[in-house]
Design a protein around this motif. Sequence first.
Motif, PDB file in Angstrom:
ATOM      1  N   GLU A 285     -36.420 -65.126   2.402  1.00 29.97           N
ATOM      2  CA  GLU A 285     -36.009 -66.395   3.011  1.00 29.97           C
ATOM      3  C   GLU A 285     -36.362 -66.370   4.491  1.00 29.97           C
ATOM      4  OE1 GLU A 285     -31.994 -67.546   2.359  1.00 29.97           O
ATOM      5  OE2 GLU A 285     -32.042 -67.140   0.198  1.00 29.97           O
ATOM      6  N   SER A 286     -37.096 -67.374   4.940  1.00 32.48           N
ATOM      7  CA  SER A 286     -37.399 -67.484   6.372  1.00 32.48           C
ATOM      8  C   SER A 286     -36.108 -67.705   7.148  1.00 32.48           C
ATOM      9  CB  SER A 286     -38.366 -68.637   6.623  1.00 32.48           C
ATOM     10  OG  SER A 286     -39.589 -68.404   5.959  1.00 32.48           O
ATOM     11  N   VAL A 287     -36.057 -67.184   8.361  1.00 32.90           N
ATOM     12  CA  VAL A 287     -34.853 -67.302   9.187  1.00 32.90           C
ATOM     13  C   VAL A 287     -34.794 -68.694   9.810  1.00 32.90           C
ATOM     14  CG1 VAL A 287     -33.625 -66.389  11.192  1.00 32.90           C
ATOM     15  CG2 VAL A 287     -34.882 -64.832   9.671  1.00 32.90           C
ATOM     16  N   VAL A 309     -37.327 -56.018   2.972  1.00 24.69           N
ATOM     17  CA  VAL A 309     -36.958 -56.695   1.733  1.00 24.69           C
ATOM     18  C   VAL A 309     -37.314 -55.817   0.537  1.00 24.69           C
ATOM     19  CG1 VAL A 309     -37.598 -58.634   0.233  1.00 24.69           C
ATOM     20  CG2 VAL A 309     -37.068 -59.041   2.634  1.00 24.69           C
ATOM     21  N   ASN A 310     -36.418 -55.748  -0.424  1.00 20.96           N
ATOM     22  CA  ASN A 310     -36.634 -54.909  -1.604  1.00 20.96           C
ATOM     23  C   ASN A 310     -37.981 -55.188  -2.251  1.00 20.96           C
ATOM     24  OD1 ASN A 310     -34.288 -53.433  -1.552  1.00 20.96           O
ATOM     25  ND2 ASN A 310     -33.187 -54.736  -2.990  1.00 20.96           N
ATOM     26  N   SER A 311     -38.773 -54.128  -2.422  1.00 19.23           N
ATOM     27  CA  SER A 311     -40.028 -54.143  -3.177  1.00 19.23           C
ATOM     28  C   SER A 311     -41.085 -55.098  -2.642  1.00 19.23           C
ATOM     29  CB  SER A 311     -39.766 -54.433  -4.670  1.00 19.23           C
ATOM     30  OG  SER A 311     -39.048 -53.362  -5.237  1.00 19.23           O
ATOM     31  N   ILE A 312     -40.922 -55.581  -1.391  1.00 23.65           N
ATOM     32  CA  ILE A 312     -42.041 -56.276  -0.774  1.00 23.65           C
ATOM     33  C   ILE A 312     -43.172 -55.262  -0.630  1.00 23.65           C
ATOM     34  CG2 ILE A 312     -41.411 -55.804   1.637  1.00 23.65           C
ATOM     35  CD1 ILE A 312     -42.255 -58.716   2.263  1.00 23.65           C
ATOM     36  N   LEU A 366     -40.034 -60.771  11.334  1.00 22.42           N
ATOM     37  CA  LEU A 366     -38.610 -60.860  10.987  1.00 22.42           C
ATOM     38  C   LEU A 366     -38.250 -62.290  10.611  1.00 22.42           C
ATOM     39  CD1 LEU A 366     -36.035 -58.985  11.045  1.00 22.42           C
ATOM     40  CD2 LEU A 366     -35.614 -59.895  13.326  1.00 22.42           C
ATOM     41  N   ASN A 367     -38.768 -63.252  11.359  1.00 22.88           N
ATOM     42  CA  ASN A 367     -38.499 -64.661  11.060  1.00 22.88           C
ATOM     43  C   ASN A 367     -39.167 -65.114   9.757  1.00 22.88           C
ATOM     44  OD1 ASN A 367     -36.811 -65.294  13.232  1.00 22.88           O
ATOM     45  ND2 ASN A 367     -38.539 -65.669  14.603  1.00 22.88           N
ATOM     46  N   TYR A 370     -39.455 -60.985   6.073  1.00 22.58           N
ATOM     47  CA  TYR A 370     -39.922 -59.745   5.456  1.00 22.58           C
ATOM     48  C   TYR A 370     -38.993 -58.576   5.774  1.00 22.58           C
ATOM     49  CZ  TYR A 370     -44.245 -62.405   4.788  1.00 22.58           C
ATOM     50  OH  TYR A 370     -45.177 -63.350   4.422  1.00 22.58           O
ATOM     51  N   TRP A 371     -38.304 -58.641   6.901  1.00 21.76           N
ATOM     52  CA  TRP A 371     -37.214 -57.717   7.241  1.00 21.76           C
ATOM     53  C   TRP A 371     -35.974 -58.552   7.498  1.00 21.76           C
ATOM     54  CZ3 TRP A 371     -42.192 -56.347   8.787  1.00 21.76           C
ATOM     55  CH2 TRP A 371     -42.592 -55.008   8.583  1.00 21.76           C
ATOM     56  N   TYR A 372     -34.808 -57.924   7.443  1.00 21.69           N
ATOM     57  CA  TYR A 372     -33.563 -58.643   7.750  1.00 21.69           C
ATOM     58  C   TYR A 372     -32.552 -57.658   8.316  1.00 21.69           C
ATOM     59  CZ  TYR A 372     -31.951 -56.643   3.321  1.00 21.69           C
ATOM     60  OH  TYR A 372     -31.635 -55.766   2.301  1.00 21.69           O
ATOM     61  N   PHE A 373     -31.627 -58.174   9.110  1.00 20.15           N
ATOM     62  CA  PHE A 373     -30.615 -57.332   9.752  1.00 20.15           C
ATOM     63  C   PHE A 373     -29.381 -57.172   8.860  1.00 20.15           C
ATOM     64  CE2 PHE A 373     -32.555 -58.522  13.960  1.00 20.15           C
ATOM     65  CZ  PHE A 373     -32.829 -57.207  14.356  1.00 20.15           C
ATOM     66  N   VAL A 374     -28.828 -55.959   8.913  1.00 15.28           N
ATOM     67  CA  VAL A 374     -27.534 -55.664   8.280  1.00 15.28           C
ATOM     68  C   VAL A 374     -26.681 -54.975   9.341  1.00 15.28           C
ATOM     69  CG1 VAL A 374     -26.333 -54.361   6.512  1.00 15.28           C
ATOM     70  CG2 VAL A 374     -28.524 -55.424   5.981  1.00 15.28           C
ATOM     71  N   ASP A 375     -25.463 -55.500   9.546  1.00 15.41           N
ATOM     72  CA  ASP A 375     -24.568 -54.904  10.558  1.00 15.41           C
ATOM     73  C   ASP A 375     -24.101 -53.520  10.129  1.00 15.41           C
ATOM     74  OD1 ASP A 375     -24.799 -57.154  12.140  1.00 15.41           O
ATOM     75  OD2 ASP A 375     -23.096 -58.157  11.150  1.00 15.41           O
TER      76      ASP A 375
END
Length: 375
Positions: A285-287, A309-312, A366-367, A370-375
């Motif tokens: 999902e695009s940011v 992202v999983n399995s990208i 990131l936008n 393809y990657w995403y943040f997790v706290d």
Amino acid sequence: MNNQLNIDWPHFLANYWQKKPVILRQAFPHFCDPITPDELAGLALEQEIESRLVSNLDQKWQATYGPFTEQDFTQLGETNWSLLVQAVDHWHDQAATLVAPFRCFPQWLFDDLMISYAVPEGGVGPHIDQYDVFIIQGMGKRRWRVGDINPNYKQFCAHPALLHVEAFTPIIDQEMTAGDVLYIPPGFPHDGVCLETSLSYSVGFRSPTAQALVTGFADYLLEHDLGKVHYTDPNLTLPPDPLNVSPHEIERLKSMMIALINQPDYFNHWFGEYISQSMHSLNIESVEPPYHVDEVIATFKQGSQCHLVNSIRLIKVAETYYIHGEALDLPRPMIEKISHLHYFDQSAIAEFIDDKKVMNQFTHWLNRGYWYFVD
């Protein structure tokens, strides 16, 4: 919940890979299912996720494609059916951990993790696949029969969605329990029948055809308006038979085509784009609204982890990295830092974190989601 795989890979590759099938007993000691049947059924309700229900009642095969509804499952009996869900590693974090032990293989060959839930007598029937697969047995038991390879096997449609193979003499006929792994090379007929309610996990590897490769490369040349080299023959002589295309001319024509394939700027870039695309939908999902580079730097400095992202598909061809069908525009030192990391924090990119130009480039990807943040 990280199941540990116990396989001697050099021995396996030397003796079994694309040579013969084998059951590897307790390759996953103390195996624990990373997904429940209810979770798997929940995935089959989703529009983006490929799924099938296959049944065999009174020797009549049926197959239907998802997405399904909860009512579809309540109408099923207690025997003779199975649910298959494709690319579960794209959508379920714990299931995706089963892929990790196979990351030592060339990753451009990896396809996906398919999971099957079956009740007693459930299965998809005897068939032949043209790819390598590792089938991990989870809860329950299945009986697997695998035949020898033979190009003369007759195949037939038991149903429009099911291609079966004629009866074969098994070279493997064994029950599998939790933690066992069955490896099947391309072309070997096989048939798995559930003995008691079970889960099976299939780690599949691609096997592209020459036809698909040639077609894909030709499409790339057309899309980018490349390869517009005309046939020439400055040493032409008058032939005895003007209707005959001489062997010399055939060789010049073939050389024209081969020269395109041998052009690394064409072939490598096409293959990187082609092979880094998944054959299945991804949870991307695009940011919105997009991150600003200052937000990204601040988020890292607050201690957040950045997850791929999983399995990208992140693949390196020659000196270029490709992700999800695109050349990855990031400084080489940073790519080399993060390309083998499923997740990373500020410490992994400490030398780049205050470089606005570099972090701005990363913010773009990131936008894209393809990657995403997790706290």
